[in-house]
Design a protein around this motif. Sequence first.
Motif, PDB file in Angstrom:
ATOM      1  N   GLU A  88      39.966  24.394  -1.572  1.00 31.91           N
ATOM      2  CA  GLU A  88      39.175  23.430  -0.801  1.00 31.91           C
ATOM      3  C   GLU A  88      37.715  23.617  -1.191  1.00 31.91           C
ATOM      4  OE1 GLU A  88      38.615  22.097   3.881  1.00 31.91           O
ATOM      5  OE2 GLU A  88      39.771  23.884   3.407  1.00 31.91           O
ATOM      6  N   TYR A  89      36.947  22.524  -1.114  1.00 33.77           N
ATOM      7  CA  TYR A  89      35.511  22.637  -1.388  1.00 33.77           C
ATOM      8  C   TYR A  89      34.728  21.723  -0.458  1.00 33.77           C
ATOM      9  CZ  TYR A  89      35.450  18.102  -3.784  1.00 33.77           C
ATOM     10  OH  TYR A  89      35.538  16.766  -4.069  1.00 33.77           O
ATOM     11  N   CYS A  90      33.438  22.023  -0.302  1.00 33.10           N
ATOM     12  CA  CYS A  90      32.505  21.167   0.418  1.00 33.10           C
ATOM     13  C   CYS A  90      31.172  21.232  -0.320  1.00 33.10           C
ATOM     14  CB  CYS A  90      32.341  21.602   1.867  1.00 33.10           C
ATOM     15  SG  CYS A  90      31.261  20.492   2.803  1.00 33.10           S
ATOM     16  N   VAL A  91      30.770  20.103  -0.906  1.00 36.02           N
ATOM     17  CA  VAL A  91      29.545  20.062  -1.700  1.00 36.02           C
ATOM     18  C   VAL A  91      28.310  20.176  -0.814  1.00 36.02           C
ATOM     19  CG1 VAL A  91      28.176  18.672  -3.292  1.00 36.02           C
ATOM     20  CG2 VAL A  91      30.656  18.729  -3.523  1.00 36.02           C
ATOM     21  N   SER A  92      28.250  19.407   0.283  1.00 36.31           N
ATOM     22  CA  SER A  92      27.046  19.390   1.118  1.00 36.31           C
ATOM     23  C   SER A  92      26.777  20.733   1.794  1.00 36.31           C
ATOM     24  CB  SER A  92      27.141  18.289   2.165  1.00 36.31           C
ATOM     25  OG  SER A  92      28.179  18.560   3.078  1.00 36.31           O
ATOM     26  N   GLU A  93      27.829  21.448   2.175  1.00 38.58           N
ATOM     27  CA  GLU A  93      27.650  22.752   2.809  1.00 38.58           C
ATOM     28  C   GLU A  93      27.576  23.875   1.782  1.00 38.58           C
ATOM     29  OE1 GLU A  93      30.592  23.316   5.849  1.00 38.58           O
ATOM     30  OE2 GLU A  93      30.148  21.383   6.777  1.00 38.58           O
ATOM     31  N   GLY A  94      27.923  23.607   0.515  1.00 34.54           N
ATOM     32  CA  GLY A  94      27.803  24.590  -0.556  1.00 34.54           C
ATOM     33  C   GLY A  94      28.801  25.724  -0.487  1.00 34.54           C
ATOM     34  N   TRP A  95      30.111  25.412  -0.398  1.00 38.18           N
ATOM     35  CA  TRP A  95      31.118  26.461  -0.392  1.00 38.18           C
ATOM     36  C   TRP A  95      32.410  25.994  -1.041  1.00 38.18           C
ATOM     37  CZ3 TRP A  95      35.555  25.164   2.132  1.00 38.18           C
ATOM     38  CH2 TRP A  95      35.471  24.257   3.186  1.00 38.18           C
ATOM     39  N   ILE A  96      33.194  26.972  -1.495  1.00 34.55           N
ATOM     40  CA  ILE A  96      34.547  26.732  -1.971  1.00 34.55           C
ATOM     41  C   ILE A  96      35.456  27.759  -1.320  1.00 34.55           C
ATOM     42  CG2 ILE A  96      33.855  25.756  -4.193  1.00 34.55           C
ATOM     43  CD1 ILE A  96      34.585  28.447  -5.482  1.00 34.55           C
ATOM     44  N   ARG A  97      36.718  27.442  -1.242  1.00 32.50           N
ATOM     45  CA  ARG A  97      37.721  28.372  -0.728  1.00 32.50           C
ATOM     46  C   ARG A  97      38.709  28.606  -1.868  1.00 32.50           C
ATOM     47  NH1 ARG A  97      38.498  30.138   4.252  1.00 32.50           N
ATOM     48  NH2 ARG A  97      37.133  28.581   5.157  1.00 32.50           N
ATOM     49  N   VAL A  98      38.840  29.869  -2.295  1.00 34.44           N
ATOM     50  CA  VAL A  98      39.706  30.222  -3.418  1.00 34.44           C
ATOM     51  C   VAL A  98      40.798  31.184  -2.976  1.00 34.44           C
ATOM     52  CG1 VAL A  98      37.945  29.877  -5.188  1.00 34.44           C
ATOM     53  CG2 VAL A  98      38.171  32.091  -4.131  1.00 34.44           C
ATOM     54  N   SER A  99      41.941  31.099  -3.648  1.00 36.73           N
ATOM     55  CA  SER A  99      43.041  32.015  -3.337  1.00 36.73           C
ATOM     56  C   SER A  99      42.745  33.377  -3.956  1.00 36.73           C
ATOM     57  CB  SER A  99      44.361  31.460  -3.864  1.00 36.73           C
ATOM     58  OG  SER A  99      44.292  31.237  -5.248  1.00 36.73           O
ATOM     59  N   VAL A 100      43.158  34.419  -3.245  1.00 36.01           N
ATOM     60  CA  VAL A 100      42.949  35.793  -3.725  1.00 36.01           C
ATOM     61  C   VAL A 100      44.240  36.580  -3.568  1.00 36.01           C
ATOM     62  CG1 VAL A 100      40.474  35.909  -3.299  1.00 36.01           C
ATOM     63  CG2 VAL A 100      42.020  36.480  -1.467  1.00 36.01           C
ATOM     64  N   GLY A 101      44.613  37.263  -4.612  1.00 37.03           N
ATOM     65  CA  GLY A 101      45.787  38.126  -4.559  1.00 37.03           C
ATOM     66  C   GLY A 101      47.085  37.390  -4.314  1.00 37.03           C
ATOM     67  N   ARG A 102      48.092  38.165  -3.923  1.00 34.34           N
ATOM     68  CA  ARG A 102      49.427  37.600  -3.685  1.00 34.34           C
ATOM     69  C   ARG A 102      49.789  37.549  -2.213  1.00 34.34           C
ATOM     70  NH1 ARG A 102      53.064  40.317  -8.432  1.00 34.34           N
ATOM     71  NH2 ARG A 102      51.851  39.466 -10.165  1.00 34.34           N
ATOM     72  N   SER A 103      48.917  38.027  -1.355  1.00 43.58           N
ATOM     73  CA  SER A 103      49.195  38.040   0.079  1.00 43.58           C
ATOM     74  C   SER A 103      49.254  36.625   0.617  1.00 43.58           C
ATOM     75  CB  SER A 103      48.114  38.810   0.827  1.00 43.58           C
ATOM     76  OG  SER A 103      48.075  40.137   0.396  1.00 43.58           O
ATOM     77  N   LEU A 104      50.105  36.412   1.624  1.00 40.72           N
ATOM     78  CA  LEU A 104      50.258  35.102   2.239  1.00 40.72           C
ATOM     79  C   LEU A 104      49.789  35.152   3.689  1.00 40.72           C
ATOM     80  CD1 LEU A 104      53.828  34.199   0.940  1.00 40.72           C
ATOM     81  CD2 LEU A 104      51.626  33.587  -0.066  1.00 40.72           C
ATOM     82  N   ASP A 105      49.290  34.005   4.182  1.00 47.79           N
ATOM     83  CA  ASP A 105      48.900  33.930   5.582  1.00 47.79           C
ATOM     84  C   ASP A 105      50.122  33.570   6.425  1.00 47.79           C
ATOM     85  OD1 ASP A 105      49.291  31.176   5.332  1.00 47.79           O
ATOM     86  OD2 ASP A 105      47.177  30.659   5.532  1.00 47.79           O
ATOM     87  N   ARG A 106      49.944  33.345   7.707  1.00 46.53           N
ATOM     88  CA  ARG A 106      51.077  33.094   8.603  1.00 46.53           C
ATOM     89  C   ARG A 106      51.768  31.762   8.335  1.00 46.53           C
ATOM     90  NH1 ARG A 106      46.833  32.684  13.247  1.00 46.53           N
ATOM     91  NH2 ARG A 106      46.238  30.514  13.057  1.00 46.53           N
ATOM     92  N   ARG A 107      51.119  30.860   7.579  1.00 42.30           N
ATOM     93  CA  ARG A 107      51.734  29.575   7.227  1.00 42.30           C
ATOM     94  C   ARG A 107      52.432  29.634   5.870  1.00 42.30           C
ATOM     95  NH1 ARG A 107      46.323  27.793   8.790  1.00 42.30           N
ATOM     96  NH2 ARG A 107      46.399  27.249  10.971  1.00 42.30           N
TER      97      ARG A 107
END
Length: 82
Positions: free
Chosen positions: A41-60
Amino acid sequence: MSDTLPDRLSIYPDSPYYNEEILGRGIGVRFKGEEKTNVEEYCVSEGWIRVSVGRSLDRRGRPMTLKLNGPVEVWFKGEAAS
C-alpha cells in the motif's frame, strides 16, 4: 480509464483504496529514489509506503508489514517515472 494515479492505493480487495483496473495496468513505486517491488500500500500525499517483511503472517493470514516514511513517486509501468 483515467491516466492519473490515486493518491493512495492498496493491493487488498477488502480495502477502500483498492482499484483493480489501475493495479491491472501495472504500477511502479519509487521510495527515496529506489524502486520497490514489495509495496502492499502507498500514500503519496502523506509520504509513506507499507512493505511486507519476512515470512511472518498477521491474524488475517497476510504478510506482516512495515510502514516506511519518505518521498513516494508512482507511475504506470511502461511509462517514464515522473
